[in-house]
Scaffold this motif. Sequence first.
Motif, PDB file in Angstrom:
ATOM      1  N   MET A  92       0.684  -1.080   0.126  1.00  0.00           N
ATOM      2  CA  MET A  92      -0.090  -0.091  -0.182  1.00  0.00           C
ATOM      3  C   MET A  92       0.828   1.218   0.027  1.00  0.00           C
ATOM      4  N   ILE A  93       0.342   2.218  -0.461  1.00  0.00           N
ATOM      5  CA  ILE A  93       0.900   3.484  -0.434  1.00  0.00           C
ATOM      6  C   ILE A  93      -0.228   4.676  -0.274  1.00  0.00           C
ATOM      7  N   VAL A  94       0.255   5.933   0.040  1.00  0.00           N
ATOM      8  CA  VAL A  94      -0.580   6.927   0.009  1.00  0.00           C
ATOM      9  C   VAL A  94      -0.214   7.970  -0.974  1.00  0.00           C
ATOM     10  N   PRO A 111     -13.240   6.860   0.361  1.00  0.00           N
ATOM     11  CA  PRO A 111     -12.863   8.389  -0.080  1.00  0.00           C
ATOM     12  C   PRO A 111     -11.395   8.607  -0.016  1.00  0.00           C
ATOM     13  N   PRO A 112     -10.814   9.839  -0.139  1.00  0.00           N
ATOM     14  CA  PRO A 112      -9.639  10.206  -0.101  1.00  0.00           C
ATOM     15  C   PRO A 112      -8.949  10.077   1.449  1.00  0.00           C
ATOM     16  N   PRO A 223      -6.682  15.768  -3.855  1.00  0.00           N
ATOM     17  CA  PRO A 223      -6.880  14.600  -2.760  1.00  0.00           C
ATOM     18  C   PRO A 223      -5.779  13.528  -2.866  1.00  0.00           C
ATOM     19  N   THR A 224      -5.668  13.035  -1.665  1.00  0.00           N
ATOM     20  CA  THR A 224      -4.503  11.775  -1.785  1.00  0.00           C
ATOM     21  C   THR A 224      -5.222  10.709  -1.432  1.00  0.00           C
ATOM     22  N   ASN A 252     -15.812  11.502   5.139  1.00  0.00           N
ATOM     23  CA  ASN A 252     -15.465  12.441   3.950  1.00  0.00           C
ATOM     24  C   ASN A 252     -14.044  12.072   3.621  1.00  0.00           C
ATOM     25  N   THR A 253     -13.137  11.842   4.535  1.00  0.00           N
ATOM     26  CA  THR A 253     -11.795  11.450   4.180  1.00  0.00           C
ATOM     27  C   THR A 253     -11.533  10.430   5.349  1.00  0.00           C
ATOM     28  N   LEU A 254     -10.521   9.385   5.014  1.00  0.00           N
ATOM     29  CA  LEU A 254     -10.288   8.425   5.954  1.00  0.00           C
ATOM     30  C   LEU A 254      -9.487   8.909   7.054  1.00  0.00           C
ATOM     31  N   LYS A 255      -8.670  10.067   6.819  1.00  0.00           N
ATOM     32  CA  LYS A 255      -7.766  10.620   7.878  1.00  0.00           C
ATOM     33  C   LYS A 255      -8.747  11.210   9.204  1.00  0.00           C
ATOM     34  N   ASN A 256      -9.820  11.331   8.998  1.00  0.00           N
ATOM     35  CA  ASN A 256     -10.848  11.915  10.062  1.00  0.00           C
ATOM     36  C   ASN A 256     -11.868  10.999   9.979  1.00  0.00           C
ATOM     37  N   CYS A 257     -11.654   9.724   9.830  1.00  0.00           N
ATOM     38  CA  CYS A 257     -12.582   8.664  10.021  1.00  0.00           C
ATOM     39  C   CYS A 257     -12.577   7.886  11.447  1.00  0.00           C
ATOM     40  N   PRO A 258     -13.572   8.098  12.170  1.00  0.00           N
ATOM     41  CA  PRO A 258     -13.502   7.787  13.587  1.00  0.00           C
ATOM     42  C   PRO A 258     -13.865   5.906  13.592  1.00  0.00           C
TER      43      PRO A 258
END
Length: 273
Positions: A92-94, A111-112, A223-224, A252-258
């Motif tokens: 995997m990469i981002v 999502p991104p 978006p990344t 909306n983004t995986l970074k903020n996905c709880p």
Amino acid sequence: AADANMLTTTNFTIPPSELAATPQAEPQSKTLHLGVYNFPPDFFATPDNKQCGGPAFDQLKRLLQELGYHLKAVCIPPALLYKDLADGKVDMIVNIKSTKALPEHLRVIEPPLSLLELTLYQHKSRSQAPNDLSIAAIRAFDYHGKRAELMRQQFEFVDMPDATAAIDLFLRERPRYLLTYDGPFQARLAQIRQLPFQTLSPYVAAELNAGQPFKRRSMLHIPTYVMISPLHPQAATIASALEQFAQQQRCNTLKNCPPRLQSRQSNAPSSEK
């Protein structure tokens, strides 16, 4: 030399990669290797690429743990990332979608992970930087086509191994310009402002304390995404599970996905006392 030593010193503590900490009995198909390079504030790596991690790695690890998978960090410079992905050394990469060096048939997860702002910085007239079109950037990054566009405008790229190295070169007033994603740039400025011993030029020191340092032009918002190699035996299953998880959590983004537990706790009625 003093400038170089100051600017390449970091005060981030990066936990060792967990490559050796994983139990040997864990099934290989349940393990994912994420290529991690120095890209603060989301990802951090030491200059020797022996340790890496960061908030975004921790977030992805938590999400995958909920789905029954274990994520390991593989510390790698950006220039080797795409080759190792194609060779199956990382799963995997981002990355952004438009990078030309990406292998074919990657599974891009929606999502991104996050939204990046691509920014062009320029030294002001009182700087000692050369008055030319020299521009610092990350080696092997094409920046959503902006590298080629700037080269057509006669910019001359000075490529560095990672985001921090490119930013530091700019702050040493070697090139006139810097092409960077704004997250790494702001994180590096915040870090340098906290260093006790600064051997900066008066111009750079003044800019660091300014409300809006250096000349700045926003180029793009990009978006990344988390991308999975088709060489992993469960690539499609993992991608579908992550996407379904994000839909259920309305992220909306995986970074903020709880995580699910946090979501349940936030939705639970509070007891009155």
